[in-house]
Design an enzyme around this catalytic site. Structure first.
Site, PDB file in Angstrom:
ATOM      1  N   GLU A  47      49.380  24.012  20.490  1.00 39.32           N
ATOM      2  CA  GLU A  47      49.368  23.488  19.117  1.00 39.32           C
ATOM      3  C   GLU A  47      49.771  24.585  18.129  1.00 39.32           C
ATOM      4  O   GLU A  47      50.340  24.314  17.081  1.00 39.32           O
ATOM      5  CB  GLU A  47      47.975  22.954  18.778  1.00 39.32           C
TER       6      GLU A  47
ATOM      7  N   HIS B  42      44.716  24.072  46.631  1.00 38.96           N
ATOM      8  CA  HIS B  42      44.928  22.923  47.512  1.00 38.96           C
ATOM      9  C   HIS B  42      45.749  21.848  46.815  1.00 38.96           C
ATOM     10  O   HIS B  42      45.765  20.709  47.239  1.00 38.96           O
ATOM     11  CB  HIS B  42      43.576  22.379  47.982  1.00 38.96           C
TER      12      HIS B  42
ATOM     13  N   LYS C 221      49.729  11.034  14.379  1.00 40.52           N
ATOM     14  CA  LYS C 221      48.689  10.206  13.738  1.00 40.52           C
ATOM     15  C   LYS C 221      49.357   9.149  12.833  1.00 40.52           C
ATOM     16  O   LYS C 221      48.977   7.984  12.825  1.00 40.52           O
ATOM     17  CB  LYS C 221      47.736  11.082  12.907  1.00 40.52           C
TER      18      LYS C 221
HETATM   19  O1  PA5 Z   1      43.531  21.481  15.911  1.00 39.35           O
HETATM   20  C1  PA5 Z   1      43.739  20.466  15.264  1.00 39.35           C
HETATM   21  O2  PA5 Z   1      44.079  20.514  14.093  1.00 39.35           O
HETATM   22  C2  PA5 Z   1      43.567  19.089  15.862  1.00 39.35           C
HETATM   23  O3  PA5 Z   1      43.470  19.105  17.253  1.00 39.35           O
HETATM   24  C3  PA5 Z   1      42.292  18.501  15.293  1.00 39.35           C
HETATM   25  O4  PA5 Z   1      41.215  19.306  15.651  1.00 39.35           O
HETATM   26  C4  PA5 Z   1      42.059  17.077  15.781  1.00 39.35           C
HETATM   27  O5  PA5 Z   1      43.152  16.271  15.420  1.00 39.35           O
HETATM   28  C5  PA5 Z   1      40.780  16.499  15.185  1.00 39.35           C
HETATM   29  O6  PA5 Z   1      40.839  16.508  13.805  1.00 39.35           O
HETATM   30  P1  PA5 Z   1      39.537  16.334  12.937  1.00 39.35           P
HETATM   31  O7  PA5 Z   1      38.624  17.437  13.227  1.00 39.35           O
HETATM   32  O8  PA5 Z   1      40.036  16.324  11.524  1.00 39.35           O
HETATM   33  O9  PA5 Z   1      38.932  15.002  13.326  1.00 39.35           O
END
Ligand code: PA5
Length: 504
Positions: A317, A346, A448
Site C-alpha cells: 500500500e 511443502h 472504495k
Molecule cells: O491503510 C489504509 O489506509 C487502509 O488499509 C485502511 O486502514 C482501511 O481502508 C480501513 O480504513 P478505516 O480505518 O478508515 O476504516
C-alpha cells in the site's frame, strides 16, 4: 555492509551479518548477493527526508498531511504540544481502560467481559492481528470481523456463542465510514438486539474525532471512545489506540511494545550501521528499484503468521504507486507474500528453489521459543524447525536465490515493536529511493468509490425489476441495461442479475 560478494564463505558471512546486541536482533545480508546501487548522496537525502518527516514536515504531499507514526512511541518528538498531550493521554486511557476491563471493574450485568470482538479492516485490523497472533490473548476469547462476508460473520458469532452477553466490542475505523466495519457492526447489533442486549454498554470506538462512527458513539453514550489522528496512516497505526487497545485488553505489555519500537527508531536514525537503511538498500538491489523481484516473507515461527499479511499491506500500500512524486507514471511497487516455515516448504518453496528467479526471501529466525521445550519431543521439534530454516536458506543460496535473514532472540512484545519499527522505516527509506509518496493510498480509495458506484447500480436494477414486475436473470441483462440507460455497464448489470438470481 556490502551486497556484492559471492555467497557461502565464512568471511563474507561475518562481514555481512550484524547482531545488534542491545536490541537482540540480527540482520544477515550475506545471502542477498545483490549490488548496492544507492549512492551515498541518495542515502543522505533519504535520511534527511525521514528526519524532516519526523520533525513534522508535510510528508504526505497528495493529502497535505504530516506523517506521525514515529511520535506514537516518542511523544516528545511530536511537533506540537497538543499532539504530545493527546498521544500520552490516549496511551494512559488505553492502559486504565484495559486494566479496568481485565480486573472486572468494568463489565456487564452478566459479569466481567470474557470475549473481545474487534471489528475493523486493513490498517484497522492487521496490526492487531499481528500482535495478537504472536502473543496469544491472556484470559480473553478473541474474535475479528475484518470483512463484509455474512458467512464470516455467522462463523464468528457462532464462536462467541453463549459468551455474547459478556463480549466487549471494539470498532476501529480511522475514517469512521468504511463499509466493511459498518456492516460488521450492523450485523453484531442485530444479533445483540435479538437477545435483548444493548450495544452501547459493551461498545468502544477507535476513530477520528467527528467521524460518523465517533458521532454515533457519542450520541449513544458508548462505553468509551479513543482517538485516531489524520497524521497517522492506517497501515502505520499499530502504535496508536488502533493496535494498543486490543493488545492491552488481551494482557500484552504495550509499554514493552512501544519501547521496542522506540529503540529501533533510535537505531535506524543513524547514518551508519542502520538496519532499516540496509534493508531498503538490499530491497533496491534485489528489485532493481522497480519491483523486479517479489519479497517472500518466511518466519520460521507460528507466532509470526500475521507478519506476511501485515508487511504485505505496509509495503504494497505504501510503495505500489502509479505516479512518482514528480507526477511521472512509474507503476512502482514491491510485491510481498509468504506465510511461515517450515509449512511453506511443502507448497511454493519448490518453485523458489527450482523455478522462476523473481524473488528474494526475508527469513525470520527465532532462537528461543515462547514455551519451554521441556520434553524430548518438543526439543527435537524445535531443532527440526531451525534445521529446516538453515537447510532451506542454504539450498536457495546454492541455486543463486537471494535471501535476507532477520534473527530475533524471541518473540515478545518488545521484539514485535522492533520488527514493526524496522519495516516502517525501511519502507520509508525505500519510498525515498524510488521517489513515491509512501503515505497515501489513492488506489484503495478508488476501489472504495468503484464499489459505491456498483452498489448504486444494484439499487437501480432492483427498483427497475420491481417496477417492471420482472425476476432477476442474467439473460435479461441487455434489456435491463437499456431500460436503465446503462448499456455501457452491461457486464456489471449481468453480474448483479445473476447475483440476485442466486439469492434464496
Ligand atoms: O491503510 C489504509 O489506509 C487502509 O488499509 C485502511 O486502514 C482501511 O481502508 C480501513 O480504513 P478505516 O480505518 O478508515 O476504516
Amino acid at each position: 555492509m556490502g551486497h556484492d560478494c559471492a555467497v557461502g564463505n565464512w568471511e563474507h558471512f561475518q562481514k555481512n551479518c550484524h547482531w545488534f546486541e542491545e536490541l537482540e536482533i540480527g540482520l544477515d545480508f550475506s545471502k542477498l548477493n545483490r549490488p548496492n546501487k544507492i549512492t551515498k548522496d541518495r542515502v543522505r537525502m533519504a535520511l534527511d527526508a525521514v528526519k524532516a518527516l519526523e520533525q513534522g514536515a508535510i510528508a504526505n504531499g497528495t493529502e497535505g498531511r504530516r506523517v506521525g507514526h514515529y511520535w506514537l512511541r516518542a511523544p516528545e518528538l511530536a511537533p506540537e504540544e497538543n499532539m504530545r498531550r493527546e498521544i500520552v493521554e490516549t496511551r494512559e486511557k488505553v492502559e486504565s481502560f484495559a486494566a479496568a476491563v481485565r480486573s472486572g471493574a468494568i463489565g456487564t450485568a452478566a459479569g466481567p467481559f470474557t470475549d473481545l470482538l474487534c471489528i475493523g479492516i486493513g490498517g484497522s485490523a492487521l496490526g492487531s492481528q499481528l500482535l495478537l497472533g504472536a502473543l496469544p490473548p491472556n484470559g480473553m476469547g478473541l474474535h475479528f470481523l475484518d470483512n463484509t462476508d455474512p458467512d464470516g460473520f455467522a462463523r464468528i458469532f457462532r464462536a462467541i456463542g453463549e459468551n455474547l452477553s459478556r463480549t466487549l466490542l471494539v470498532v476501529t475505523s480511522k475514517s469512521g465510514s468504511t463499509p466493511e466495519p459498518r456492516n460488521g457492526l450492523a450485523a453484531f447489533e442485530e444479533l445483540l438486539r435479538s437477545k435483548n442486549l444493548p450495544l452501547a454498554e459493551r461498545a468502544v470506538a477507535v476513530t477520528c474525532a467527528g467521524s460518523a462512527l465517533d458521532r454515533r458513539a457519542e450520541k449513544e453514550s458508548w462505553m468509551a471512545r479513543f482517538p485516531m489522528w489524520d497524521w497517522v496512516g492506517g497501515r502505520t497505526s499499530v502504535c496508536s489506540a488502533v493496535g494498543l487497545l486490543p493488545a492491552a485488553l488481551c494482557g500484552i505489555d504495550i509499554g514493552a511494545f512501544l519501547s521496542g519500537a522506540a529503540a529501533m527508531d533510535r537505531l535506524t536514525r543513524r547514518p551508519e550501521n542502520n538496519p532499516a537503511l540496509e534493508l531498503a538498500i538490499g530491497w533496491y538491489g534485489a528489485t532493481e528499484g522497480r519491483g523486479a523481484a517479489d519479497m517472500v516473507v518466511l518466519p520460521y515461527c507460528d507466532a509470526l503468521r500475521g507478519l506476511s499479511p501485515y508487511l504485505q499491506q505496509l509495503t504494497m500500500e505504501s510503495l505500489g504507486k502509479r505516479l512518482s512524486r514528480k507526477g511521472e507514471t512509474v507503476h512502482q511497487g514491491l510485491t510481498v507474500y509468504g506465510n511461515r516455515g517450515s509449512t511453506d516448504q511443502h507448497s511454493y518453496v519448490q518453485q523458489l528453489r527450482d523455478g522462476l528467479k523473481n524473488f528474494f526471501v526475508t527469513f525470520v529466525e527465532v532462537l528461543r521459543g515462547q514455551e519451554l521445550r521441556a520434553t524430548a519431543a518438543q526439543k527435537s521439534a524445535g531443532e527440526y524447525l531451525e534445521g529446516f530454516f538453515l537447510g532451506t536458506r542454504e539450498a536457495l543460496a546454492a541455486e543463486g536465490r537471494p535471501s535476507i535473514t532477520i534473527t530475533l532472540r524471541q518473540v515478545d512484545a518488545s521484539s514485535l515493536g522492533l520488527l514493526v519499527a524496522l519495516f516502517e522505516r525501511a519502507v520509508g527509506f525505500y519510498g525515498e529511493f524510488i521517489d513515491v509518496n509512501a503515505y497515501d493510498q489513492p488506489g484503495v480509495e478508488a476501489g472504495k468509490r468503484a464499489a459505491d458506484r456498483s452498489l448504486r447500480l444494484l439499487r437501480d436494477i432492483e427498483k427497475f425489476l420491481e417496477r417492471a414486475g420482472m425476476g432477476p436473470d442474467g439473460k435479461n441483462a441487455s434489456a435491463v441495461a437499456a431500460a436503465l440507460g446503462r448499456t455501457e455497464e452491461m457486464e456489471m448489470v449481468f453480474k448483479w442479475l445473476e447475483f440476485l438470481r442466486a439469492q434464496p
